[in-house]
Write an enzyme that holds these catalytic residues in place. Structure first.
Site, PDB file in Angstrom:
ATOM      1  N   LYS A 126      70.156-101.200  38.350  1.00 42.45           N
ATOM      2  CA  LYS A 126      70.263-101.827  39.663  1.00 42.45           C
ATOM      3  C   LYS A 126      71.491-102.723  39.859  1.00 42.45           C
ATOM      4  O   LYS A 126      72.028-102.781  40.941  1.00 42.45           O
ATOM      5  CB  LYS A 126      68.996-102.648  39.912  1.00 42.45           C
ATOM      6  CG  LYS A 126      67.751-101.756  39.965  1.00 42.45           C
ATOM      7  CD  LYS A 126      66.660-102.288  40.824  1.00 42.45           C
ATOM      8  CE  LYS A 126      65.725-103.164  40.045  1.00 42.45           C
ATOM      9  NZ  LYS A 126      64.427-103.338  40.717  1.00 42.45           N
ATOM     10  N   GLU A 196      63.501-108.395  36.377  1.00 41.99           N
ATOM     11  CA  GLU A 196      64.869-108.208  36.891  1.00 41.99           C
ATOM     12  C   GLU A 196      64.972-108.689  38.333  1.00 41.99           C
ATOM     13  O   GLU A 196      65.991-109.248  38.732  1.00 41.99           O
ATOM     14  CB  GLU A 196      65.302-106.747  36.753  1.00 41.99           C
ATOM     15  CG  GLU A 196      65.558-106.374  35.296  1.00 41.99           C
ATOM     16  CD  GLU A 196      65.946-104.913  35.113  1.00 41.99           C
ATOM     17  OE1 GLU A 196      66.717-104.380  35.920  1.00 41.99           O
ATOM     18  OE2 GLU A 196      65.467-104.303  34.134  1.00 41.99           O
ATOM     19  N   HIS A 200      67.181-112.357  40.498  1.00 40.95           N
ATOM     20  CA  HIS A 200      67.974-112.450  41.740  1.00 40.95           C
ATOM     21  C   HIS A 200      67.590-113.671  42.571  1.00 40.95           C
ATOM     22  O   HIS A 200      68.251-113.961  43.575  1.00 40.95           O
ATOM     23  CB  HIS A 200      67.763-111.203  42.607  1.00 40.95           C
ATOM     24  CG  HIS A 200      68.379-109.958  42.051  1.00 40.95           C
ATOM     25  ND1 HIS A 200      69.698-109.615  42.274  1.00 40.95           N
ATOM     26  CD2 HIS A 200      67.872-108.973  41.294  1.00 40.95           C
ATOM     27  CE1 HIS A 200      69.960-108.466  41.670  1.00 40.95           C
ATOM     28  NE2 HIS A 200      68.863-108.059  41.065  1.00 40.95           N
TER      29      HIS A 200
HETATM   30  P1  NAD Z   1      58.540-101.688  32.034  1.00 45.35           P
HETATM   31  O1  NAD Z   1      58.737-103.103  31.603  1.00 45.35           O
HETATM   32  O2  NAD Z   1      57.259-101.326  32.699  1.00 45.35           O
HETATM   33  O3  NAD Z   1      58.704-100.708  30.774  1.00 45.35           O
HETATM   34  C1  NAD Z   1      59.812-100.764  29.932  1.00 45.35           C
HETATM   35  C2  NAD Z   1      59.624 -99.766  28.798  1.00 45.35           C
HETATM   36  O4  NAD Z   1      60.821 -99.732  28.007  1.00 45.35           O
HETATM   37  C3  NAD Z   1      58.490-100.116  27.818  1.00 45.35           C
HETATM   38  O5  NAD Z   1      57.821 -98.919  27.462  1.00 45.35           O
HETATM   39  C4  NAD Z   1      59.236-100.670  26.605  1.00 45.35           C
HETATM   40  O6  NAD Z   1      58.509-100.487  25.387  1.00 45.35           O
HETATM   41  C5  NAD Z   1      60.487 -99.817  26.631  1.00 45.35           C
HETATM   42  N1  NAD Z   1      61.595-100.425  25.878  1.00 45.35           N
HETATM   43  C6  NAD Z   1      62.060-101.687  25.972  1.00 45.35           C
HETATM   44  N2  NAD Z   1      63.075-101.869  25.092  1.00 45.35           N
HETATM   45  C7  NAD Z   1      63.236-100.690  24.448  1.00 45.35           C
HETATM   46  C8  NAD Z   1      64.101-100.247  23.407  1.00 45.35           C
HETATM   47  N3  NAD Z   1      65.010-101.048  22.878  1.00 45.35           N
HETATM   48  N4  NAD Z   1      63.979 -98.972  22.985  1.00 45.35           N
HETATM   49  C9  NAD Z   1      63.066 -98.137  23.508  1.00 45.35           C
HETATM   50  N5  NAD Z   1      62.211 -98.496  24.492  1.00 45.35           N
HETATM   51  C10 NAD Z   1      62.301 -99.758  24.940  1.00 45.35           C
HETATM   52  O7  NAD Z   1      59.801-101.275  32.939  1.00 45.35           O
HETATM   53  P2  NAD Z   1      59.778-100.722  34.457  1.00 45.35           P
HETATM   54  O8  NAD Z   1      59.209-101.782  35.342  1.00 45.35           O
HETATM   55  O9  NAD Z   1      59.219 -99.357  34.454  1.00 45.35           O
HETATM   56  O10 NAD Z   1      61.352-100.668  34.814  1.00 45.35           O
HETATM   57  C11 NAD Z   1      62.292 -99.844  34.152  1.00 45.35           C
HETATM   58  C12 NAD Z   1      63.652-100.014  34.805  1.00 45.35           C
HETATM   59  O11 NAD Z   1      63.675 -99.371  36.079  1.00 45.35           O
HETATM   60  C13 NAD Z   1      64.052-101.470  35.066  1.00 45.35           C
HETATM   61  O12 NAD Z   1      65.364-101.679  34.600  1.00 45.35           O
HETATM   62  C14 NAD Z   1      64.005-101.589  36.567  1.00 45.35           C
HETATM   63  O13 NAD Z   1      64.884-102.540  37.102  1.00 45.35           O
HETATM   64  C15 NAD Z   1      64.380-100.188  36.996  1.00 45.35           C
HETATM   65  N6  NAD Z   1      63.981 -99.895  38.381  1.00 45.35           N
HETATM   66  C16 NAD Z   1      64.894 -99.337  39.206  1.00 45.35           C
HETATM   67  C17 NAD Z   1      64.578 -99.061  40.535  1.00 45.35           C
HETATM   68  C18 NAD Z   1      65.590 -98.433  41.454  1.00 45.35           C
HETATM   69  O14 NAD Z   1      65.255 -98.149  42.601  1.00 45.35           O
HETATM   70  N7  NAD Z   1      66.820 -98.189  41.041  1.00 45.35           N
HETATM   71  C19 NAD Z   1      63.304 -99.360  41.009  1.00 45.35           C
HETATM   72  C20 NAD Z   1      62.374 -99.889  40.142  1.00 45.35           C
HETATM   73  C21 NAD Z   1      62.723-100.150  38.809  1.00 45.35           C
END
Ligand code: NAD
Length: 333
Positions: A126, A196, A200
């Site tokens: 993002k 995240e 902001h």
């Molecule tokens: P979450 O916290 O629910 O899950 C994160 C996952 O990553 C967990 O399974 C964790 O074990 C794993 N993880 C963390 N560190 C790791 C590592 N070093 N190696 C392997 N796995 C690892 O995350 P989420 O809420 O699903 O969000 C994921 C990403 O998606 C975030 O960065 C968020 O900002 C992004 N996102 C983007 C949008 C968009 O529209 N662009 C919208 C929503 C979320």
């Protein structure tokens, strides 16, 4: 003009198995053109050439557990590195990983480059500053034979691509305003997304949000009745649209409302593109997402659409870094 046909299902991996990773895996059960074969989280990974079982994987991850508990799973705190040692059995990965710290996604990209892996990577990151780090890897990604599509979720992603399309009616773009509404029942289903977003808020940064305990996040949300109001966010939609030659980044504005206690969206997600036509008229195109579409649907759908498009590029020898405004996602059947 026929859509790209792949002779067999694309072998897909999902890195990060939290809120988005699990939603992505569920989505893939409804797709014939992609097979989910690899998964990794912070505590381990699993690979199955014939396909992983989604329900078993989601079950394995309950209450802080891990995909390492799947049959054939492996416990590891270096799951990305170890999955990469499988080589090119996985053709494309959706990186559903938290970008915490803000340098994390670029460090993951470097890991793929150093491992000599070739294929397609898609992220939904993002922050503008996070994408700037990836831009510095452009030449290395190209030399490594990796096709990397960055910012391919909802915003950046779907809404940025819609802006690029809407801009075609104008000769000059005056403003692009993205306003998102997100409704989730429980912040703990999307910890990284919420942390995240907190980064902001005035008085917070990525680093302070990363260091907050779950209790501190819950306490903050208690104070706001579960709502996060986000204004003038540092979102990579701006750099993506600037690099696509559509408008200077200052003309792009992103904000939104997140309700962490209600699946109903607090407002309808939309983008408004205002510009001047060649005849001199000033007008605004508005693209509004259906209120019933969840954040997960609007992130994971585009992510796999871009992964499919990325694979078509990869097979033509097109490597390097691409944005959601440069490539049209392909619909995954
Ligand atoms: P979450 O916290 O629910 O899950 C994160 C996952 O990553 C967990 O399974 C964790 O074990 C794993 N993880 C963390 N560190 C790791 C590592 N070093 N190696 C392997 N796995 C690892 O995350 P989420 O809420 O699903 O969000 C994921 C990403 O998606 C975030 O960065 C968020 O900002 C992004 N996102 C983007 C949008 C968009 O529209 N662009 C919208 C929503 C979320």
């Amino acid at each position: 003009m026929k859509a790209t046909q792949f002779s067999k299902p694309i072998q897909v991996g999902i890195l990060g198995f939290g809120g988005l990773g699990q939603a992505a895996a569920r989505l893939l059960t409804l797709k014939q053109e992609m097979r989910w074969v690899a998964v990794g989280d912070r505590q381990g990974y699993a690979y199955a050439s014939k396909g992983l079982n989604v329900n078993a994987a989601i079950e394995a991850c309950q209450e802080g557990r891990t995909v390492a508990e799947l049959p054939g799973g492996v416990s590891s705190d270096r799951s990305i590195e170890e999955l990469l040692s499988l080589g090119n059995a996985v053709e494309g990965y959706f990186l559903a990983l938290p970008n915490l710290p803000n340098t994390f996604m670029a460090s993951v990209a470097r890991q793929f480059i150093q491992a000599g892996w070739q294929g397609v990577l898609v992220d939904a990151l993002k922050r503008t500053s996070a994408m700037e780090q990836l831009l510095q890897l452009q030449d290395e990604l190209q030399a490594a034979g990796i096709t990397y599509l960055s910012g391919c979720g909802a915003t950046p992603g779907l809404l940025t691509a819609a802006s690029a399309l809407a801009a075609q009616s104008f000769i000059e773009i005056h403003s692009i305003v993205i306003t998102f509404g997100v409704g989730i029942v429980n912040w703990e289903a999307y910890r990284a997304t919420i942390r995240e977003d907190i980064g902001h808020l005035p008085g917070y940064s990525v680093e302070t949000a990363r260091l907050m305990t779950d209790g501190e996040v819950a306490a903050l949300l208690n104070k706001t009745n579960g709502i996060l109001k986000l204004e003038n966010m540092e979102h990579a939609d701006d750099i993506v649209l600037e690099l696509a030659g559509i408008c200077p980044r200052e003309r792009v504005c992103v904000g939104g409302l997140v309700d962490t206690r209600n699946s109903k969206k607090p407002l309808s997600t939309n983008v408004q593109v205002t510009g001047r036509t060649f005849e001199g008229s000033i007008s605004t195109h508005t693209f509004t997402l259906g209120d019933e579409t969840s954040m997960a649907a609007n992130v994971c759908g585009p992510a796999f659409g871009y992964l499919k498009a990325g694979l078509a590029l990869h097979r033509q020898g097109c490597y390097g870094l691409f944005s959601a405004a440069q490539v049209m996602p392909q619909f995954v059947r």
